[in-house]
Design a protein around this motif. Structure first.
Motif, PDB file in Angstrom:
ATOM      1  N   THR A   5      26.351 -50.038  -8.137  1.00 50.61           N
ATOM      2  CA  THR A   5      26.720 -48.808  -8.846  1.00 50.61           C
ATOM      3  C   THR A   5      25.710 -47.698  -8.576  1.00 50.61           C
ATOM      4  OG1 THR A   5      27.811 -50.058 -10.618  1.00 50.61           O
ATOM      5  CG2 THR A   5      27.143 -47.795 -11.117  1.00 50.61           C
ATOM      6  N   GLU A   6      24.438 -48.033  -8.669  1.00 54.38           N
ATOM      7  CA  GLU A   6      23.376 -47.052  -8.432  1.00 54.38           C
ATOM      8  C   GLU A   6      23.385 -46.569  -6.979  1.00 54.38           C
ATOM      9  OE1 GLU A   6      18.470 -46.735  -8.575  1.00 54.38           O
ATOM     10  OE2 GLU A   6      19.495 -48.427  -9.521  1.00 54.38           O
ATOM     11  N   ASP A   7      23.581 -47.500  -6.045  1.00 52.50           N
ATOM     12  CA  ASP A   7      23.597 -47.138  -4.633  1.00 52.50           C
ATOM     13  C   ASP A   7      24.778 -46.224  -4.316  1.00 52.50           C
ATOM     14  OD1 ASP A   7      21.995 -47.613  -2.278  1.00 52.50           O
ATOM     15  OD2 ASP A   7      23.682 -48.700  -1.408  1.00 52.50           O
ATOM     16  N   ARG A   8      25.937 -46.546  -4.884  1.00 53.20           N
ATOM     17  CA  ARG A   8      27.119 -45.696  -4.680  1.00 53.20           C
ATOM     18  C   ARG A   8      26.870 -44.284  -5.193  1.00 53.20           C
ATOM     19  NH1 ARG A   8      31.988 -47.151  -8.439  1.00 53.20           N
ATOM     20  NH2 ARG A   8      30.388 -46.428  -9.885  1.00 53.20           N
ATOM     21  N   ASP A   9      26.279 -44.163  -6.378  1.00 51.87           N
ATOM     22  CA  ASP A   9      26.022 -42.847  -6.959  1.00 51.87           C
ATOM     23  C   ASP A   9      25.004 -42.058  -6.124  1.00 51.87           C
ATOM     24  OD1 ASP A   9      27.751 -43.623  -8.927  1.00 51.87           O
ATOM     25  OD2 ASP A   9      26.203 -44.047 -10.426  1.00 51.87           O
ATOM     26  N   THR A  10      24.003 -42.762  -5.590  1.00 49.11           N
ATOM     27  CA  THR A  10      22.984 -42.105  -4.759  1.00 49.11           C
ATOM     28  C   THR A  10      23.605 -41.490  -3.523  1.00 49.11           C
ATOM     29  OG1 THR A  10      21.201 -43.565  -5.495  1.00 49.11           O
ATOM     30  CG2 THR A  10      20.914 -42.472  -3.369  1.00 49.11           C
ATOM     31  N   TRP A  11      24.440 -42.284  -2.829  1.00 51.86           N
ATOM     32  CA  TRP A  11      25.034 -41.785  -1.575  1.00 51.86           C
ATOM     33  C   TRP A  11      26.115 -40.747  -1.823  1.00 51.86           C
ATOM     34  CZ3 TRP A  11      22.026 -42.071   2.163  1.00 51.86           C
ATOM     35  CH2 TRP A  11      21.207 -43.175   2.377  1.00 51.86           C
ATOM     36  N   SER A  12      26.756 -40.822  -2.963  1.00 49.30           N
ATOM     37  CA  SER A  12      27.742 -39.790  -3.301  1.00 49.30           C
ATOM     38  C   SER A  12      27.054 -38.437  -3.455  1.00 49.30           C
ATOM     39  CB  SER A  12      28.469 -40.162  -4.604  1.00 49.30           C
ATOM     40  OG  SER A  12      29.274 -41.294  -4.415  1.00 49.30           O
ATOM     41  N   LYS A  13      25.867 -38.455  -4.034  1.00 43.28           N
ATOM     42  CA  LYS A  13      25.103 -37.218  -4.189  1.00 43.28           C
ATOM     43  C   LYS A  13      24.642 -36.695  -2.830  1.00 43.28           C
ATOM     44  CE  LYS A  13      21.226 -35.130  -6.707  1.00 43.28           C
ATOM     45  NZ  LYS A  13      20.770 -34.349  -5.538  1.00 43.28           N
ATOM     46  N   VAL A  14      24.186 -37.606  -1.953  1.00 40.38           N
ATOM     47  CA  VAL A  14      23.751 -37.195  -0.611  1.00 40.38           C
ATOM     48  C   VAL A  14      24.915 -36.548   0.128  1.00 40.38           C
ATOM     49  CG1 VAL A  14      22.997 -38.025   1.657  1.00 40.38           C
ATOM     50  CG2 VAL A  14      21.920 -38.916  -0.422  1.00 40.38           C
ATOM     51  N   ALA A  15      26.079 -37.185   0.072  1.00 38.95           N
ATOM     52  CA  ALA A  15      27.255 -36.651   0.768  1.00 38.95           C
ATOM     53  C   ALA A  15      27.671 -35.300   0.200  1.00 38.95           C
ATOM     54  CB  ALA A  15      28.412 -37.639   0.659  1.00 38.95           C
ATOM     55  N   LYS A  16      27.608 -35.153  -1.115  1.00 35.95           N
ATOM     56  CA  LYS A  16      27.985 -33.888  -1.753  1.00 35.95           C
ATOM     57  C   LYS A  16      27.024 -32.780  -1.355  1.00 35.95           C
ATOM     58  CE  LYS A  16      28.856 -31.785  -6.263  1.00 35.95           C
ATOM     59  NZ  LYS A  16      28.892 -32.011  -7.738  1.00 35.95           N
ATOM     60  N   ASP A  17      25.718 -33.084  -1.383  1.00 37.91           N
ATOM     61  CA  ASP A  17      24.714 -32.080  -1.032  1.00 37.91           C
ATOM     62  C   ASP A  17      24.820 -31.661   0.445  1.00 37.91           C
ATOM     63  OD1 ASP A  17      23.794 -32.248  -3.602  1.00 37.91           O
ATOM     64  OD2 ASP A  17      22.044 -33.503  -3.126  1.00 37.91           O
ATOM     65  N   ALA A  18      25.208 -32.630   1.295  1.00 38.81           N
ATOM     66  CA  ALA A  18      25.326 -32.326   2.727  1.00 38.81           C
ATOM     67  C   ALA A  18      26.684 -31.790   3.105  1.00 38.81           C
ATOM     68  CB  ALA A  18      25.026 -33.595   3.539  1.00 38.81           C
ATOM     69  N   GLY A  19      27.615 -31.796   2.150  1.00 36.13           N
ATOM     70  CA  GLY A  19      28.974 -31.312   2.417  1.00 36.13           C
ATOM     71  C   GLY A  19      29.746 -32.212   3.353  1.00 36.13           C
ATOM     72  N   VAL A  20      29.482 -33.527   3.269  1.00 35.48           N
ATOM     73  CA  VAL A  20      30.146 -34.491   4.158  1.00 35.48           C
ATOM     74  C   VAL A  20      31.306 -35.136   3.425  1.00 35.48           C
ATOM     75  CG1 VAL A  20      29.884 -36.587   5.528  1.00 35.48           C
ATOM     76  CG2 VAL A  20      28.001 -34.952   5.354  1.00 35.48           C
ATOM     77  N   LYS A  21      32.493 -35.145   4.057  1.00 37.15           N
ATOM     78  CA  LYS A  21      33.642 -35.819   3.493  1.00 37.15           C
ATOM     79  C   LYS A  21      34.615 -36.130   4.618  1.00 37.15           C
ATOM     80  CE  LYS A  21      35.378 -37.318  -0.434  1.00 37.15           C
ATOM     81  NZ  LYS A  21      34.608 -38.128  -1.404  1.00 37.15           N
ATOM     82  N   LEU A  22      35.062 -37.392   4.690  1.00 36.02           N
ATOM     83  CA  LEU A  22      36.059 -37.778   5.675  1.00 36.02           C
ATOM     84  C   LEU A  22      37.397 -37.929   4.979  1.00 36.02           C
ATOM     85  CD1 LEU A  22      34.042 -40.484   7.644  1.00 36.02           C
ATOM     86  CD2 LEU A  22      34.225 -38.048   8.139  1.00 36.02           C
ATOM     87  N   GLN A  23      38.456 -37.870   5.766  1.00 36.46           N
ATOM     88  CA  GLN A  23      39.803 -38.042   5.190  1.00 36.46           C
ATOM     89  C   GLN A  23      40.162 -39.514   5.123  1.00 36.46           C
ATOM     90  OE1 GLN A  23      41.501 -35.494   3.898  1.00 36.46           O
ATOM     91  NE2 GLN A  23      39.756 -34.221   4.434  1.00 36.46           N
TER      92      GLN A  23
END
Length: 362
Positions: free
Chosen positions: A344-362
Motif C-alpha cells: 500500500t505504501e509503495d503504491r502510494d509513493t509511486w503514484s505521487k512520483v507519477a503525478k509529479d512527473a506527469g506520467v500516465k499510460l493508457q
C-alpha cells in the motif's frame, strides 16, 4: 512424487454422503410418519444435486491435504529475467517440500499487468500464485482502469527479498559515476538517453532519479528491459536502470559500467559500486526492486499458513540463500500483514512520483 493419501480428507465428505442418503432415499418419511411418495424424476434430481455437493466436498479443500495437485507460479514476464530465475529457484525447492510439481508459467505483457490480472482472477485455493515485483505497485500509477486492485485483490504469502536499483552505462560512454555525468556538459544540456521499459518500475525510477539528481534524461521507451539493454550495449542508448542481477554479466565482461545504486549501503556482491547518497544524490534511499509471492485474495488462512511455512523454509535453504545473495537480493523479514501494508505504501509513493512527473499510460 505425489504425496500418499493421508485419509484426513474423509471427514470432509462424510457429511455429504449422509446428506445424499437422507435427501435421495425414496423411503424417507413424511412429516406425518407415512412413507413419502417420490417420483423417479424427483429422485434423480435430488441425486444430481447431492452429487454436486459430494464432488465439491471431495475436492482437495482440506488444508491438511493441501496440495493434492501441481502448483503454478505465474511470472508476468518473459523467460530468462530475474523474476523468472527466482521463480524457478523457489519452484524447485517448494516442489520438494510440497511433494507436488511446482510449475513456472510465464504470462508477459502490458507492464506485467496481464500475468498479474490472471492470478487476481484465479481460484483462491493456493494452486496459483504470483511471483510479483515492483510492477505490482507501479502499474496503478501508470495504467488506467486496471482489472484488479494491486493490494486488495491479493493475499501476501511473503517477501522473497529486495535489491537496490542500479544505474548502468554503456562502456563506450566512459561514464562511471555521478561526477562523470555532471562533468559531461554537452550531454547534460541535451539529456542523457536512458532506456526504460514502458510502464515498468524502471520508468518511474528514472523519473525520480532525474528529479532528485537534477540531471537531464531523455527517456526512450522499450517493450522490455532486454531490448533496452541491447541498445545500451550497442551504443544507441547511454543508460539503463535495472537490478544488479540483470546487469552483473555486463559489468563482469566490461561491457557496462555501474554508476551507482539506491539504498543506504553498498552491496557485498558489488562493493566497488557507490550508493547515490555517497555521491551527493539523496531521496533514493528507499527505492528498491522487490520480489514477493502473492495469492488471490480469499486464500483460506490454513492454506496460507502452509504457504508461509514452505516459503520461509525455502528461503532458509543454504543453496537458495547463496544464489539470491549472488544476485544482489537481500532477505527482508516481513509478515504477510506487513507485506500488505508495504504494498500500500509503495503504491502510494509511486503514484505521487507519477503525478509529479506527469506520467500516465493508457
Amino acid at each position: 512424487m505425489r504425496k500418499p493419501h493421508t485419509g484426513v480428507q474423509i471427514p470432509c465428505i462424510v457429511s455429504g454422503v449422509v446428506r445424499f442418503i437422507v435427501e435421495a432415499s425414496p423411503f424417507r418419511s413424511s412429516p406425518s410418519g407415512s412413507p413419502m411418495q417420490i417420483t423417479l424424476r424427483r429422485f434423480l434430481a435430488t441425486a444430481v444435486a447431492a452429487s454436486g455437493v459430494l464432488a465439491s466436498l471431495a475436492a482437495p479443500t482440506c488444508a491438511a491435504d493441501f496440495p493434492q495437485k501441481p502448483i503454478t507460479i505465474v511470472v508476468p514476464y518473459t523467460p530468462g529475467g530475474s523474476s523468472d530465475s527466482i521463480a524457478r529457484l523457489l519452484g524447485k525447492k517448494l516442489s520438494e517440500q510440497f511433494g507436488q510439481p511446482v510449475v513456472v508459467e510465464n504470462k508477459p505483457g502490458a507492464g506485467a499487468t496481464i500475468g498479474t490480472g490472471y492470478v487476481a482472477k484465479a481460484p483462491a485455493d493456493g494452486y496459483t500464485v504470483l511471483l510479483a515485483d515492483n510492477a505490482q505497485t507501479t502499474a496503478p500509477a501508470l495504467y488506467q482502469n486496471l482489472p484488479y486492485d494491486a493490494v486488495s485483490s491479493f493475499k501476501a504469502i511473503g517477501m522473497v527479498g529486495i535489491a537496490p536499483a542500479m544505474l548502468f552505462a554503456g562502456e563506450q560512454t566512459k561514464l562511471r559515476s555521478i561526477k562523470d555525468m555532471r562533468d559531461d556538459r554537452e550531454r547534460s544540456k541535451t539529456g542523457f538517453t536512458i532506456g526504460v521499459g514502458s510502464g515498468s518500475p524502471s520508468h518511474l525510477i528514472a523519473e525520480l532519479f532525474q528529479f532528485q539528481s537534477k540531471i537531464n534524461l531523455q527517456l526512450i521507451p522499450y517493450k522490455g528491459a532486454s531490448q533496452a539493454a541491447a541498445d545500451v550495449l550497442g551504443g544507441q542508448v547511454a543508460l539503463l536502470f535495472s537490478n544488479p542481477a540483470s546487469g552483473a554479466q555486463y559489468i563482469q565482461s566490461g561491457r557496462m559500467n555501474a554508476i551507482g545504486i539506491t539504498g543506504t549501503q553498498r552491496l557485498a556482491s558489488f562493493p566497488e559500486v557507490a550508493t547515490f547518497r555517497e555521491q551527493g544524490v539523496t531521496g533514493l534511499e528507499k527505492v528498491s526492486y522487490w520480489f514477493a509471492l502473492l495469492a488471490p485474495a480469499g486464500l483460506p488462512s490454513d492454506v496460507s499458513q502452509k504457504w508461509e511455512k514452505a516459503l520461509a523454509e525455502a528461503l532458509a535453504a543454504p543453496d537458495v540463500a547463496r544464489t539470491l545473495t549472488g544476485l544482489g537480493i537481500t532477505g527482508l523479514d516481513m509478515t504477510p500483514a506487513q507485506m500488505q501494508s508495504f504494498m500500500t505504501e509503495d503504491r502510494d509513493t509511486w503514484s505521487k512520483v507519477a503525478k509529479d512527473a506527469g506520467v500516465k499510460l493508457q
